[in-house]
Motif scaffolding. Structure first.
Motif, mmCIF file in Angstrom:
data_model
loop_
_atom_site.group_PDB
_atom_site.id
_atom_site.type_symbol
_atom_site.label_atom_id
_atom_site.label_comp_id
_atom_site.label_asym_id
_atom_site.label_seq_id
_atom_site.Cartn_x
_atom_site.Cartn_y
_atom_site.Cartn_z
ATOM 1 N N MET A 164 10.902 11.962 0.192
ATOM 2 C CA MET A 164 9.778 12.042 0.998
ATOM 3 C C MET A 164 8.640 10.961 0.437
ATOM 4 S SD MET A 164 10.082 13.623 3.825
ATOM 5 C CE MET A 164 8.690 13.967 4.147
ATOM 6 N N LEU A 165 7.927 10.226 1.365
ATOM 7 C CA LEU A 165 6.869 9.697 0.582
ATOM 8 C C LEU A 165 5.519 10.453 1.008
ATOM 9 C CD1 LEU A 165 5.640 5.747 1.726
ATOM 10 C CD2 LEU A 165 3.984 7.620 1.202
ATOM 11 N N LEU A 166 5.038 11.186 -0.115
ATOM 12 C CA LEU A 166 3.974 12.081 -0.044
ATOM 13 C C LEU A 166 2.796 11.653 0.248
ATOM 14 C CD1 LEU A 166 4.978 14.117 -3.074
ATOM 15 C CD2 LEU A 166 5.735 14.600 -0.686
ATOM 16 N N PHE A 167 2.209 10.598 -0.214
ATOM 17 C CA PHE A 167 0.924 9.802 0.023
ATOM 18 C C PHE A 167 0.966 8.746 -0.184
ATOM 19 C CE2 PHE A 167 0.116 12.197 -3.644
ATOM 20 C CZ PHE A 167 -0.761 11.246 -4.619
ATOM 21 N N TYR A 168 -0.086 7.806 0.440
ATOM 22 C CA TYR A 168 -0.384 6.320 -0.066
ATOM 23 C C TYR A 168 -1.943 6.495 -0.473
ATOM 24 C CZ TYR A 168 -1.441 1.445 -0.152
ATOM 25 O OH TYR A 168 -2.111 0.181 -0.329
ATOM 26 N N ASN A 169 -2.499 6.033 -1.592
ATOM 27 C CA ASN A 169 -3.939 6.072 -1.713
ATOM 28 C C ASN A 169 -4.368 4.777 -2.314
ATOM 29 O OD1 ASN A 169 -2.766 6.306 -4.198
ATOM 30 N ND2 ASN A 169 -4.132 8.257 -4.800
ATOM 31 N N GLY A 170 -3.422 3.752 -1.986
ATOM 32 C CA GLY A 170 -3.756 2.261 -2.358
ATOM 33 C C GLY A 170 -4.640 1.574 -1.526
ATOM 34 N N GLU A 171 -5.001 0.202 -1.859
ATOM 35 C CA GLU A 171 -5.873 -0.517 -0.887
ATOM 36 C C GLU A 171 -5.204 -1.814 -0.649
ATOM 37 O OE1 GLU A 171 -9.573 -0.849 -3.600
ATOM 38 O OE2 GLU A 171 -9.971 1.200 -3.623
ATOM 39 N N TYR A 190 -3.145 9.084 5.750
ATOM 40 C CA TYR A 190 -4.314 9.471 6.460
ATOM 41 C C TYR A 190 -5.473 8.925 6.081
ATOM 42 C CZ TYR A 190 -7.688 12.641 8.813
ATOM 43 O OH TYR A 190 -8.816 13.155 9.463
ATOM 44 N N GLY A 191 -6.428 8.193 7.169
ATOM 45 C CA GLY A 191 -7.575 7.240 6.448
ATOM 46 C C GLY A 191 -7.251 6.179 5.862
ATOM 47 N N THR A 192 -6.364 5.646 5.910
ATOM 48 C CA THR A 192 -5.817 4.494 5.260
ATOM 49 C C THR A 192 -6.577 3.286 5.602
ATOM 50 O OG1 THR A 192 -4.151 2.987 4.428
ATOM 51 C CG2 THR A 192 -3.936 3.591 6.519
ATOM 52 N N THR A 193 -7.152 2.478 4.864
ATOM 53 C CA THR A 193 -7.983 1.086 5.109
ATOM 54 C C THR A 193 -6.873 -0.024 5.307
ATOM 55 O OG1 THR A 193 -8.395 0.743 2.965
ATOM 56 C CG2 THR A 193 -9.940 1.888 4.156
ATOM 57 N N GLU A 208 3.398 15.029 11.092
ATOM 58 C CA GLU A 208 2.277 14.956 11.884
ATOM 59 C C GLU A 208 1.030 14.390 10.954
ATOM 60 O OE1 GLU A 208 1.086 19.240 11.979
ATOM 61 O OE2 GLU A 208 2.189 19.766 10.550
ATOM 62 N N GLU A 209 0.047 13.866 11.877
ATOM 63 C CA GLU A 209 -1.052 13.192 11.181
ATOM 64 C C GLU A 209 -0.763 12.186 10.155
ATOM 65 O OE1 GLU A 209 -4.226 15.527 10.314
ATOM 66 O OE2 GLU A 209 -3.725 17.255 11.869
ATOM 67 N N ALA A 210 0.494 11.714 10.162
ATOM 68 C CA ALA A 210 0.972 10.589 9.154
ATOM 69 C C ALA A 210 0.027 9.681 9.015
ATOM 70 C CB ALA A 210 2.308 10.159 9.220
ATOM 71 N N PHE A 211 -0.572 9.014 10.216
ATOM 72 C CA PHE A 211 -1.252 7.626 9.994
ATOM 73 C C PHE A 211 -2.612 8.107 11.053
ATOM 74 C CE2 PHE A 211 3.138 6.115 9.405
ATOM 75 C CZ PHE A 211 2.725 5.202 8.504
ATOM 76 N N LEU A 230 4.166 14.577 17.284
ATOM 77 C CA LEU A 230 3.175 13.982 18.587
ATOM 78 C C LEU A 230 1.860 13.734 17.912
ATOM 79 C CD1 LEU A 230 2.677 13.978 21.625
ATOM 80 C CD2 LEU A 230 2.016 16.215 21.614
ATOM 81 N N SER A 231 1.313 14.396 16.802
ATOM 82 C CA SER A 231 0.012 13.924 16.314
ATOM 83 C C SER A 231 0.119 13.083 15.124
ATOM 84 C CB SER A 231 -0.535 15.217 15.807
ATOM 85 O OG SER A 231 0.256 15.937 14.789
ATOM 86 N N ALA A 232 1.374 12.239 14.849
ATOM 87 C CA ALA A 232 1.449 11.423 13.883
ATOM 88 C C ALA A 232 0.509 10.118 13.762
ATOM 89 C CB ALA A 232 3.052 10.747 13.880
ATOM 90 N N PHE A 233 0.069 9.584 15.098
ATOM 91 C CA PHE A 233 -0.681 8.631 14.997
ATOM 92 C C PHE A 233 -2.067 9.260 16.019
ATOM 93 C CE2 PHE A 233 3.529 6.931 14.773
ATOM 94 C CZ PHE A 233 3.478 6.100 13.754
ATOM 95 N N ASP A 234 -3.189 8.510 15.448
ATOM 96 C CA ASP A 234 -4.415 8.600 16.458
ATOM 97 C C ASP A 234 -4.545 7.568 17.405
ATOM 98 O OD1 ASP A 234 -5.739 6.633 15.148
ATOM 99 O OD2 ASP A 234 -6.773 8.009 13.989
ATOM 100 N N SER A 235 -5.416 7.456 18.286
ATOM 101 C CA SER A 235 -5.507 6.782 19.452
ATOM 102 C C SER A 235 -5.692 5.166 18.861
ATOM 103 C CB SER A 235 -6.737 6.899 20.449
ATOM 104 O OG SER A 235 -7.610 7.156 19.832
#
Length: 264
Positions: A164-171, A190-193, A208-211, A230-235
């Motif tokens: 599992m890819l738990l999180f990404y916090n790179g730039e 979440y919140g990636t730039t 959920e909320e992955a992106f 269903l909540s994996a991506f926002d609009s």
């Protein structure tokens, strides 16, 4: 009149400990919890600043948000088997804690679970985490990597036991998930730039909320993906996927924008 520290014994017939169960949290020195207790609720022991140790019986199946926050003198945290989630801020600001022991039953560590636990020297993590916030510990990259089944590379924290890819916090503007990854965890990006994330072939699920919380990130989804929350991506997210794939059908049903570009 001075406030004297007290030893608290929870009544034997108690099923749930709430914030109101104990009076004068700041005066509590020790707590005895009976095996009748099944739930330790939100903020149940918050601000027990003089509490040094506590034994949580094996009957407890859930611990709420900020349940032990600001227990500034608590020195050791040992969670009983059966607990599945370490919730938001559960042990935040427990600055004296040096050792954290988590049983194999724990599969999720949420936002700020151990925030400001700056005295931590040793953490024993379960092998099967499917969710772990990048903000769970003061420095998740440091604490997770000392456990054998976790690695941090290219800004990504990966559980190599379940891939599992738990999180990404790179730039990086462009991100490629490693070929070994099979799932994208809750709020992993979440919140990636980043501007583009290419999910590697072999990934089967996106949680959920992955992106969510991004600024129009483009995500390339391979044909191997057969489940998307269903909540994996926002609009603001934009999807690139193969025609006829599960991802295309998901986009059509969810109403999320799918780009027409061809996937190389």
């Amino acid at each position: 009149m001075a406030n004297f520290l007290v030893d608290v014994t929870i009544p034997d017939d108690t099923v749930e400990i709430t914030e109101q169960t104990i009076e004068n949290h700041r005066n509590v020195k020790s707590v005895t919890i009976p095996e009748s207790v099944l739930v330790i609720g939100d903020r149940a022991f918050a601000d027990c600043v003089n509490l040094r140790s506590i034994t949580i019986p094996p009957t407890v199946m859930a611990i709420g948000k900020y349940a032990f926050s600001n227990c500034a003198q608590l020195e050791t945290i040992e969670i009983p088997a059966g607990i599945a989630v370490i919730d938001d801020g559960t042990f935040a600001d427990c600055v004296s804690v040096e050792t954290i022991l988590l049983p194999d039953s724990v599969t999720a560590i949420k936002e700020h679970a151990f925030m400001n636990c700056t005295g931590v020297k040793n953490i024993v993590l379960p092998d099967n985490l499917t969710v772990c916030s990048a903000k769970a510990f003061p420095n998740s990259r440091k604490y997770l990597c000392v456990n054998k089944n976790y690695k941090y590379e290219d800004g990504m924290m990966i559980n190599t036991n379940n891939n599992m890819l738990l999180f990404y916090n790179g730039e990086d503007e462009i991100v490629y998930t490693p070929e070994t990854v099979r799932g994208i965890s809750y709020r992993a990006f979440y919140g990636t730039t980043s501007k583009l994330v290419r999910v590697g072939e072999g990934v089967t699920s996106i949680s959920e909320e992955a992106f969510a919380g991004t600024k129009g990130v483009r995500v390339i989804i391979p044909e191997s993906v057969d489940y998307i929350e269903l909540s994996a991506f926002d609009s603001n997210s934009k999807i690139l996927c193969h025609k006829g794939s599960y991802a295309e059908n998901w986009c059509n049903e969810s109403g999320l924008r799918r780009l027409e570009d061809e996937i190389a």
